[in-house]
Write a protein that holds these residues in place. Structure first.
Motif, PDB file in Angstrom:
ATOM      1  N   VAL A   1      37.192  22.513  32.689  1.00  0.00           N
ATOM      2  CA  VAL A   1      37.428  23.663  31.853  1.00  0.00           C
ATOM      3  C   VAL A   1      38.323  24.068  33.105  1.00  0.00           C
ATOM      4  O   VAL A   1      38.237  24.311  33.933  1.00  0.00           O
ATOM      5  N   ASN A   2      38.997  25.564  33.110  1.00  0.00           N
ATOM      6  CA  ASN A   2      39.478  26.379  34.472  1.00  0.00           C
ATOM      7  C   ASN A   2      38.643  27.858  33.697  1.00  0.00           C
ATOM      8  O   ASN A   2      38.487  28.519  32.760  1.00  0.00           O
ATOM      9  N   ILE A   3      38.144  27.724  34.879  1.00  0.00           N
ATOM     10  CA  ILE A   3      37.113  29.475  35.143  1.00  0.00           C
ATOM     11  C   ILE A   3      38.267  30.545  35.925  1.00  0.00           C
ATOM     12  O   ILE A   3      38.344  30.286  37.357  1.00  0.00           O
ATOM     13  N   THR A   4      38.417  31.470  35.504  1.00  0.00           N
ATOM     14  CA  THR A   4      39.031  32.866  36.242  1.00  0.00           C
ATOM     15  C   THR A   4      37.494  33.621  36.052  1.00  0.00           C
ATOM     16  O   THR A   4      37.320  33.555  35.293  1.00  0.00           O
ATOM     17  N   THR A   5      37.600  34.713  37.207  1.00  0.00           N
ATOM     18  CA  THR A   5      36.781  35.319  38.201  1.00  0.00           C
ATOM     19  C   THR A   5      37.606  36.771  38.084  1.00  0.00           C
ATOM     20  O   THR A   5      38.743  37.259  37.926  1.00  0.00           O
ATOM     21  N   GLU A   6      36.263  37.599  37.738  1.00  0.00           N
ATOM     22  CA  GLU A   6      36.513  39.386  38.454  1.00  0.00           C
ATOM     23  C   GLU A   6      35.676  39.379  38.945  1.00  0.00           C
ATOM     24  O   GLU A   6      34.513  39.461  39.323  1.00  0.00           O
ATOM     25  N   THR A   7      36.854  40.403  40.427  1.00  0.00           N
ATOM     26  CA  THR A   7      35.579  41.181  41.715  1.00  0.00           C
ATOM     27  C   THR A   7      35.575  42.509  41.004  1.00  0.00           C
ATOM     28  O   THR A   7      36.111  42.842  40.523  1.00  0.00           O
ATOM     29  N   GLN A   8      34.647  42.874  42.421  1.00  0.00           N
ATOM     30  CA  GLN A   8      34.599  44.314  42.411  1.00  0.00           C
ATOM     31  C   GLN A   8      35.250  44.802  43.649  1.00  0.00           C
ATOM     32  O   GLN A   8      34.889  44.513  44.844  1.00  0.00           O
TER      33      GLN A   8
ATOM     34  N   PHE B   1      38.106  56.690  47.478  1.00  0.00           N
ATOM     35  CA  PHE B   1      37.243  57.713  47.093  1.00  0.00           C
ATOM     36  C   PHE B   1      35.775  56.804  46.476  1.00  0.00           C
ATOM     37  O   PHE B   1      35.169  57.325  46.469  1.00  0.00           O
ATOM     38  N   LEU B   2      35.946  55.788  47.259  1.00  0.00           N
ATOM     39  CA  LEU B   2      34.473  54.929  46.866  1.00  0.00           C
ATOM     40  C   LEU B   2      34.193  54.257  45.939  1.00  0.00           C
ATOM     41  O   LEU B   2      33.087  54.436  45.594  1.00  0.00           O
ATOM     42  N   GLU B   3      35.427  54.787  45.000  1.00  0.00           N
ATOM     43  CA  GLU B   3      35.036  54.072  43.049  1.00  0.00           C
ATOM     44  C   GLU B   3      35.174  52.928  43.292  1.00  0.00           C
ATOM     45  O   GLU B   3      35.848  52.080  43.567  1.00  0.00           O
ATOM     46  N   PRO B   4      34.283  52.419  42.366  1.00  0.00           N
ATOM     47  CA  PRO B   4      34.434  50.584  42.062  1.00  0.00           C
ATOM     48  C   PRO B   4      35.717  50.570  41.064  1.00  0.00           C
ATOM     49  O   PRO B   4      35.743  50.601  40.387  1.00  0.00           O
ATOM     50  N   VAL B   5      36.238  49.003  41.547  1.00  0.00           N
ATOM     51  CA  VAL B   5      37.522  48.958  40.994  1.00  0.00           C
ATOM     52  C   VAL B   5      37.077  47.633  40.476  1.00  0.00           C
ATOM     53  O   VAL B   5      37.637  46.721  41.404  1.00  0.00           O
TER      54      VAL B   5
END
Length: 170
Positions: free
Chosen positions: A104-111, A116-120
């Motif tokens: 399988v291929n695995i992709t991730t999303e980080t924070q 403005f110190l908002e999580p993106v």
């Protein structure tokens, strides 16, 4: 309003600035035209076409004809005899054909955080993994899922499943 357009430009710009601007504009138009194929320069178009055909006299000889335009010179080469697969190679092919759907291929999303110190959320890493049992447990390297807030598993049939991390071992 100036009587001559040239005099209007000369009021704000010097002669060398206008001349340089014209030369750069013409160069950009020529390069753009070459890029989309309107202008063709034969000296820059040296494409090589290749034709591989099997020699009918000997089943193990292959002939490679390379044709280079515009001169159309032919270069012929006979390759060495092609060897059949060894037992190890045949075994590797059979294993791949039997188990390739487990890769399988695995992709991730980080924070990350903006000014403005908002999580993106942002794209993380990607890598490969292997399905190791019928429950759908996937084994991958730690650096692939490190700091991930979301994990997506792309299967061999093209479908995508959101996964979750159960255990890590740095």
């Amino acid at each position: 309003m100036p009587a001559n357009l040239w005099e209007g430009f000369m009021k704000y710009y010097g002669r060398t600035q206008i001349t340089l601007f014209i030369i750069i504009s013409v160069l950009i138009v020529v390069l753009f035209s070459m890029g989309i194929g309107i202008i063709r320069i034969p000296a820059l178009q040296k494409s090589i076409s290749a034709e591989i055909k099997k020699d009918s006299a000997n089943n193990n000889d292959w002939e490679l004809n390379l044709r280079q335009s515009p001169s159309s010179q032919n270069i012929q080469m006979n390759t060495a005899e092609l060897q059949p697969y060894t037992m190890d190679e045949k075994e590797n092919i059979a294993i791949y054909e039997h188990l390739n759907e487990a890769v399988v291929n695995i992709t991730t999303e980080t924070q990350a955080y903006n000014w403005f110190l908002e999580p993106v959320p942002q794209d993380g890493t990607s890598g490969s993994g292997t399905i190791i049992d019928t429950r759908g447990i996937v084994l991958t390297n730690n650096h692939v899922i490190e700091n991930a807030i979301k994990v997506f598993v792309n299967l061999s049939d093209g479908s995508q499943i959101e996964g979750n991390v159960k255990v890590t071992d740095p």
